[in-house]
Design a protein around this motif. Structure first.
Motif, short mmCIF file in Angstrom:
data_model
loop_
_atom_site.label_atom_id
_atom_site.label_comp_id
_atom_site.label_asym_id
_atom_site.label_seq_id
_atom_site.Cartn_x
_atom_site.Cartn_y
_atom_site.Cartn_z
N ASN A 39 0.81 -1.22 0.00
CA ASN A 39 0.00 0.00 0.00
C ASN A 39 0.84 1.27 0.00
O ASN A 39 0.34 2.36 0.24
N VAL A 40 2.14 1.13 -0.26
CA VAL A 40 3.05 2.27 -0.41
C VAL A 40 3.34 2.48 -1.89
O VAL A 40 3.65 1.53 -2.62
N THR A 41 3.22 3.71 -2.35
CA THR A 41 3.49 4.04 -3.75
C THR A 41 5.00 4.24 -3.94
O THR A 41 5.61 5.06 -3.24
N VAL A 42 5.59 3.49 -4.84
CA VAL A 42 7.03 3.57 -5.08
C VAL A 42 7.30 4.40 -6.34
O VAL A 42 6.73 4.13 -7.40
N LYS A 43 8.15 5.41 -6.19
CA LYS A 43 8.62 6.18 -7.34
C LYS A 43 10.14 6.04 -7.40
O LYS A 43 10.80 6.05 -6.36
N THR A 44 10.67 5.90 -8.60
CA THR A 44 12.10 5.62 -8.75
C THR A 44 12.78 6.62 -9.67
O THR A 44 12.15 7.24 -10.53
N GLY A 45 14.07 6.75 -9.48
CA GLY A 45 14.89 7.63 -10.30
C GLY A 45 16.23 7.86 -9.64
O GLY A 45 16.56 7.19 -8.65
N LEU A 46 16.99 8.79 -10.17
CA LEU A 46 18.29 9.13 -9.61
C LEU A 46 18.13 9.58 -8.17
O LEU A 46 17.28 10.42 -7.86
N ASP A 47 18.92 9.01 -7.26
CA ASP A 47 18.86 9.40 -5.86
C ASP A 47 19.04 10.91 -5.73
O ASP A 47 19.97 11.49 -6.29
N GLU A 48 18.14 11.54 -4.97
CA GLU A 48 18.18 12.99 -4.84
C GLU A 48 19.45 13.47 -4.15
O GLU A 48 19.98 14.54 -4.47
N VAL A 49 19.96 12.70 -3.19
CA VAL A 49 21.20 13.11 -2.52
C VAL A 49 22.38 13.02 -3.49
O VAL A 49 23.27 13.87 -3.50
N THR A 50 22.39 12.00 -4.34
CA THR A 50 23.43 11.88 -5.36
C THR A 50 23.46 13.12 -6.24
O THR A 50 24.53 13.66 -6.54
N ALA A 51 22.27 13.57 -6.64
CA ALA A 51 22.19 14.77 -7.48
C ALA A 51 22.64 16.01 -6.73
O ALA A 51 23.32 16.88 -7.29
N MET A 52 22.28 16.11 -5.45
CA MET A 52 22.65 17.28 -4.65
C MET A 52 24.15 17.40 -4.48
O MET A 52 24.74 18.45 -4.71
N LYS A 53 24.78 16.32 -4.07
CA LYS A 53 26.20 16.39 -3.72
C LYS A 53 27.11 16.45 -4.95
O LYS A 53 28.27 16.84 -4.83
N ALA A 54 26.59 16.07 -6.12
CA ALA A 54 27.42 16.12 -7.34
C ALA A 54 27.80 17.54 -7.70
O ALA A 54 28.88 17.78 -8.25
N CYS A 55 26.91 18.50 -7.41
CA CYS A 55 27.18 19.90 -7.71
C CYS A 55 27.78 20.56 -6.47
O CYS A 55 27.05 20.93 -5.54
N LYS A 56 29.07 20.69 -6.46
CA LYS A 56 29.76 21.21 -5.28
C LYS A 56 29.39 22.68 -5.04
O LYS A 56 29.36 23.48 -5.99
N SER A 57 29.15 23.00 -3.77
CA SER A 57 28.83 24.37 -3.41
C SER A 57 30.07 25.25 -3.57
O SER A 57 31.19 24.76 -3.75
N ARG A 58 29.87 26.57 -3.48
CA ARG A 58 31.00 27.48 -3.60
C ARG A 58 32.06 27.18 -2.53
O ARG A 58 33.26 27.18 -2.81
N GLY A 59 31.61 26.92 -1.29
CA GLY A 59 32.55 26.60 -0.22
C GLY A 59 33.29 25.31 -0.46
O GLY A 59 34.49 25.20 -0.20
N GLU A 60 32.57 24.30 -0.96
CA GLU A 60 33.22 23.03 -1.28
C GLU A 60 34.23 23.21 -2.40
O GLU A 60 35.33 22.63 -2.36
N GLN A 61 33.90 24.01 -3.40
CA GLN A 61 34.85 24.25 -4.49
C GLN A 61 36.11 24.93 -3.99
O GLN A 61 37.22 24.57 -4.40
N ASP A 62 35.96 25.89 -3.11
CA ASP A 62 37.15 26.55 -2.55
C ASP A 62 38.02 25.54 -1.81
O ASP A 62 39.26 25.55 -1.93
N ASN A 63 37.38 24.66 -1.04
CA ASN A 63 38.13 23.63 -0.32
C ASN A 63 38.81 22.66 -1.27
O ASN A 63 39.95 22.23 -1.03
N ILE A 64 38.12 22.30 -2.34
CA ILE A 64 38.69 21.37 -3.33
C ILE A 64 39.95 21.96 -3.95
O ILE A 64 40.95 21.26 -4.17
N ARG A 65 39.91 23.25 -4.26
CA ARG A 65 41.11 23.89 -4.82
C ARG A 65 42.28 23.79 -3.84
O ARG A 65 43.42 23.52 -4.24
N ARG A 66 41.99 23.98 -2.57
CA ARG A 66 43.05 23.89 -1.56
C ARG A 66 43.58 22.46 -1.44
O ARG A 66 44.79 22.24 -1.34
N ALA A 67 42.69 21.48 -1.46
CA ALA A 67 43.12 20.08 -1.37
C ALA A 67 44.06 19.73 -2.51
O ALA A 67 45.06 19.03 -2.33
#
Length: 600
Positions: free
Chosen positions: A287-315
């Motif tokens: 009785n639960v409706t299942v919807k499927t697709g790309l994991d939303e967290v996967t999509a969120m974290k793939a696009c690095k935020s401005r702060g993450e990008q600054d940290n990546i440059r430093r790394a």
């Protein structure tokens, strides 16, 4: 047990359950790319040590498949006469389902491990195995029953990523996720199975994996609650208190199935079938409706935020300083004839430890001298490591986790005299590498198109390489991260790649190569961030920002085969390398780097 004895034991169990074939994969219940020792079923069975491969066993035969990166390695490592070996990168090779269809008949059975096989994989099996009345048995893990000395899951503690490196708080990420889920309806919950997704969402990391800072867990986020299912003993009281304050309830790892079963009627559950194990999928109430697709967290974290990008440059700067010291050390010691491949990876870790931000390696170092460099994922060991002689090329592909990001780079360096052929292959690889770094492309472009565009440099010379030009890179997570990938072929670990648009903030590798078995190999790799270029009458255009700064091998470059634009880009890049790294080097190191970055 040797490989033949393992196969015999499995075949006895197959007879007990009347299974005519057995599929053995190389993953865990979370579809992690590089799994902990506990889940390395196909590696235990075959003796193969690479990260990508799967096998099918029948009563009379056994076959193993991997991709072009690993096929030569598989030939070296898998005991002769036990498995037929196939490369999925070879268009003439039989696919696993074609191989099974010739050996399994109407009404017979295939055994799989339902705990690790994803719902998507199970559907794929049913679609591709067009065998009438085929039974797929999912309730037994036959390899686990034979594997008597199977390693236990890690009990190491979970740790928290400091806020300055996490950038966004847990509460902010949870709020953003719930907002995204509203497009599926106000009563939408989501099941999250990817270990990298959970680590990013919770700002927690662990030590359950030798290469990636993960902890085994599941997450279930509803409109009102958030459940983290993991081993309670791994969490300090301080972290437990913070989780509770941030809206998270901790449950035991095995409780996820019960939580799913208790979802109320009328709930919509959103999940990614490619990451959800069949065992959990089958626990969802009717009785639960299942919807499927790309994991939303996967999509969120793939696009690095401005702060993450600054940290990546430093790394990447921190890692480049360590690698410059490694390159200088190799050059100073290669004439002795006493260096070997394994030592190179160990020495790099010594140099990395000078940085207070360094956490751990993110791969087993790929260090190949001479013919070994033609094996794209060859990894030397202490016991099996070639001596580096003062001639030819040495390739090293190294990755690391810093508190401010994950790095991935490759350089191929001259350790002595080079042949004309070596220089031609290096220069061609550099041209393709620069082609991606300088590419501008219309918004909406996917990675497979970009892969074809830049590989055309190789194709015009009737050369190719059996891997993508680029893969996504996680933020103190997976080195190989989805959903996007710059690859022409379908990649099982990146099922959405051909449909994923390259968005601002995505981090990719840029790593073309040339591999000539028995002779030499070349690969050059930088990390690049996707950025906006400009918008004009023809639409919005995107570009790549290079964030890895290391010199190329000037001794291997045939300048007359480069265009004026390519020479100009390399010279400007080398100027930037010196400008960014020299403040962190001593005077001797600066002099060395100045010479390596001199104009072509």
């Amino acid at each position: 047990m040797n490989t033949s004895e393992k196969l015999q034991a499995l075949r006895r169990l197959m007879q007990e359950i009347n299974a005519q074939a057995l599929y053995v994969g190389t993953t865990d219940p979370h579809q992690t790319e590089s799994v902990s020792e506990h889940w390395k079923a196909v590696q235990w069975l075959t003796g193969f040590t690479g990260s990508m491969g799967y096998a099918v066993v029948t009563q009379d035969e056994a076959a193993f498949w991997t991709d072009g990166r690993y096929i030569d390695q598989a030939r070296r490592e898998i005991e002769p006469q036990t498995f037929q070996l196939y490369s999925i990168s070879d268009p003439d090779t039989p696919l696993w389902n074609e191989w099974i269809r010739l050996r399994v008949h109407e009404g017979e059975a295939l055994s799989v491990d339902g705990e690790v096989l994803s719902q998507f994989q199970l559907q794929t099996f049913r679609e591709k195995l067009t065998i009438k009345n085929l039974q797929i048995l999912c309730d037994r893990n036959l390899v686990g029953e034979v594997w008597t000395d199977r390693p236990q899951l890690s009990q190491d503690p979970v740790w928290e990523l400091p806020q300055q490196y996490a950038v966004q708080s847990r509460q902010e990420k949870l709020l953003a996720l719930r907002k995204r889920l509203q497009k599926f309806g106000n009563k939408t919950s989501t099941l999250i199975c990817g270990l990298d997704d959970i680590a990013w969402l919770t700002n927690l990391r662990g030590h359950d994996n030798a290469l990636y800072p993960f902890f085994h867990s599941y997450a279930l986020v509803t409109p009102d609650e958030a459940f983290l299912c993991a081993d309670r003993l791994k969490f300090s009281e301080s972290i437990l208190k913070k989780l509770s304050q941030d809206g998270w309830s901790l449950r035991e790892y095995g409780d996820i199935e019960r939580l799913i079963q208790q979802l109320p009627s009328g709930t919509t559950l959103y999940l990614d079938e490619t990451k959800t194990p069949f065992k959990l999928y089958s626990a969802i109430p009717k009785n639960v409706t299942v919807k499927t697709g790309l994991d939303e967290v996967t999509a969120m974290k793939a696009c690095k935020s401005r702060g993450e990008q600054d940290n990546i440059r430093r790394a990447n700067i921190e890692e480049a300083v360590a690698v410059v010291r490694l390159m200088r050390w190799i050059e100073s010691n290669v004439q002795s004839g006493l260096l070997n491949e394994y030592e190179v990876g160990q020495k790099l870790n010594e140099f990395r430890q000078a940085s207070s931000l360094y956490i751990q390696p993110a791969n087993i170092p790929i260090v190949g001298y001479g013919a070994n460099a033609a094996l794209p994922h060859y990894r030397p060991t202490r016991q099996n490591s070639a001596s580096i002689q003062p001639e030819g090329l040495l390739l090293f592909d190294v990755c690391a986790h810093y508190f401010c990001g994950t790095t991935d780079l490759t350089r191929t360096v001259a350790v002595g005299e080079l042949t004309r052929e070596m220089k031609e292959d290096y220069t061609l690889t550099l041209k393709t590498h620069v082609a991606l770094a300088t590419l501008t492309f219309p918004y909406g472009t996917t990675g497979d198109l970009i892969d074809a565009v830049v590989k055309s440099n190789h194709w015009r010379k009737l050369k190719n390489y059996n891997h993508g030009t680029g893969h996504g890179i996680g933020y103190i997570l997976n080195v190989h991260e989805g959903p996007g990938k710059i690859i022409t072929e379908y990649a099982p670990l990146f099922p959405y790649a051909k449909n994923v648009v390259l968005e601002k903030g995505m981090l990719f590798s840029d790593e073309p190569g040339v591999y000539k078995p028995g002779r030499h190999g070349v690969r050059i790799e930088n990390s690049v961030l996707v950025q906006k270029a400009q918008k004009n009458e023809f639409g919005k255009f995107m570009r790549f920002e290079t964030v890895t700064f290391l010199p190329y091998e000037r001794k291997a470059i045939l300048t007359d085969e480069l265009t004026e634009q390519e020479v100009d880009w390399i010279n400007r890049y080398h100027e930037e390398v010196f400008r960014k790294l020299s403040p962190m080097l001593n005077e001797q190191e600066k002099c060395w780097l100045k010479e390596k970055t001199a104009p072509l």
